[in-house]
Design a protein around this motif. Structure first.
Motif, short mmCIF file in Angstrom:
data_model
loop_
_atom_site.label_atom_id
_atom_site.label_comp_id
_atom_site.label_asym_id
_atom_site.label_seq_id
_atom_site.Cartn_x
_atom_site.Cartn_y
_atom_site.Cartn_z
N ASP A 1 0.83 -1.20 0.00
CA ASP A 1 0.00 0.00 0.00
C ASP A 1 0.87 1.25 0.00
OD1 ASP A 1 -2.73 1.40 0.60
OD2 ASP A 1 -1.31 2.22 2.05
N GLN B 1 -9.93 1.34 3.82
CA GLN B 1 -8.73 1.40 4.65
C GLN B 1 -9.05 2.31 5.84
OE1 GLN B 1 -4.07 2.82 4.21
NE2 GLN B 1 -5.11 1.99 2.41
N LEU C 1 -8.70 -2.89 5.08
CA LEU C 1 -7.24 -2.71 5.17
C LEU C 1 -6.96 -1.96 6.46
CD1 LEU C 1 -6.62 -1.53 1.49
CD2 LEU C 1 -7.00 -3.85 2.34
#
Length: 329
Positions: free
Chosen positions: A52, A174, A200
């Motif tokens: 990421d 996320q 995430l």
């Protein structure tokens, strides 16, 4: 390495991923590119297949380092997620338009050296954006054009996460999840599971507080956000130490040390705690060197935490942080 499904993408990604904010060379103090590259390679060697990053990490430097690794490992099935939107100045909802989002995506394509972005995430946009269907229409068009494969969002607050997953093509959210941030588990995970949206877990170690290595006199350089953003001076306060007061975090860490088994570290237990939630797809700790990358990966191999240990974490959160953190994020 355990692998988990990422939304409805069909991808299975490593439960421990690689967060590439720190290697961008800004907001965490000075970095060494050679060491950053070694850490990326080490993580991949040990089974990490999810990375990421964001276009603003080092003004694209993080993306370019990842692009170098992709070129050095042709043919490997790696999923790279990046983020877009924080380049806007001013950072306002109206800036999330077709022209800007397309330009941001094309710049990331160049930085990464790829033909298509695996996962593009809106980067903690203003809250109004989650209620602007036209923004998600632009992302749909970028998918149709072959610029991106899938898209998701990175959020600050649980209410933003819940709003985001109302858009049917959002594949991932996320969000900050760690031992100091239990609200997502309590108020978002069930909805994400029902919608088949991947989670995430970012800032998993509360900016290093949950490493157990910090003390009241731990120094931070002038370039380190743990020095200059403790009150949200540069960006959302929740990004630094998960928004908790540093001294309160240190006190909580002392209580949590009792959960660490022989041969493990508090950081590894903190990562394993996150993986106790099946709704979490992956957690993305940073790794500034190969040693940290190895330690992060080994967290996935720890035995499951006991019910007593999970209850202890809840108790520490309730006493130290719930009143201050829960209403805000």
């Amino acid at each position: 390495m355990e692998h988990r499904e990422l939304g409805r993408t069909g991808w299975k990604v490593s439960a421990i991923g690689y967060g590439a904010w720190a290697i961008g060379g800004d907001a965490w103090g000075r970095t060494d590119d050679a060491e950053s590259l070694r850490s990326l390679h080490r993580a991949i060697d040990l089974g990490v297949n999810f990375i990421d990053t964001a276009d603003v990490y080092g003004d694209g430097h993080s993306e370019r380092l990842i692009g170098q690794v992709l070129r050095e490992r042709p043919g490997e099935e790696l999923v790279v997620a990046t983020k877009a939107g924080r380049r806007l100045d001013p950072h306002v909802a109206s800036g999330y338009d077709r022209r800007n989002l397309t330009a941001f995506a094309e710049r990331s394509l160049t930085n990464l050296g790829v033909d298509r972005i695996d996962l593009l995430q809106l980067h903690c946009p203003p809250g109004e954006v989650y209620h602007m269907p036209e923004v998600f229409g632009v992302l749909d068009d970028l998918v149709a054009a072959g610029t991106i494969r899938h898209y998701g969002v990175s959020v600050e607050r649980v209410d933003e996460a819940l709003a985001a997953i109302r858009h049917p093509a959002v594949q991932s959210v996320q969000i900050i999840v760690n031992m100091f941030r239990l609200k997502p588990a309590e108020q978002f995970f069930a909805a994400a599971r029902e919608a088949r949206v991947g989670i995430l877990a970012r800032v998993p170690l509360a900016s290093g507080l949950l490493s157990g290595k910090m003390r009241a006199d731990t120094p931070f350089s002038a370039e380190d956000h743990r020095r200059f953003n403790r009150r949200g001076e540069a960006f959302d306060q929740g990004e630094t130490f998960s928004g908790v007061e540093f001294e309160a975090g240190l006190a909580a860490v002392e209580e949590l040390r009792a959960l660490v088994p022989e041969g493990a570290t508090l950081a590894q237990v903190a990562l394993r705690w996150i993986l106790m939630f099946p709704e979490v797809t992956t957690t993305i700790p940073g790794a500034r060197d190969a040693r940290q990358a190895k330690a992060n990966v080994h967290a996935a191999g720890l035995p499951p935490l006991s019910a007593e240990a999970m209850a202890k974490v809840r108790d520490v959160y309730d006493r130290h942080f719930r009143a201050a953190v829960h209403p805000r994020w």
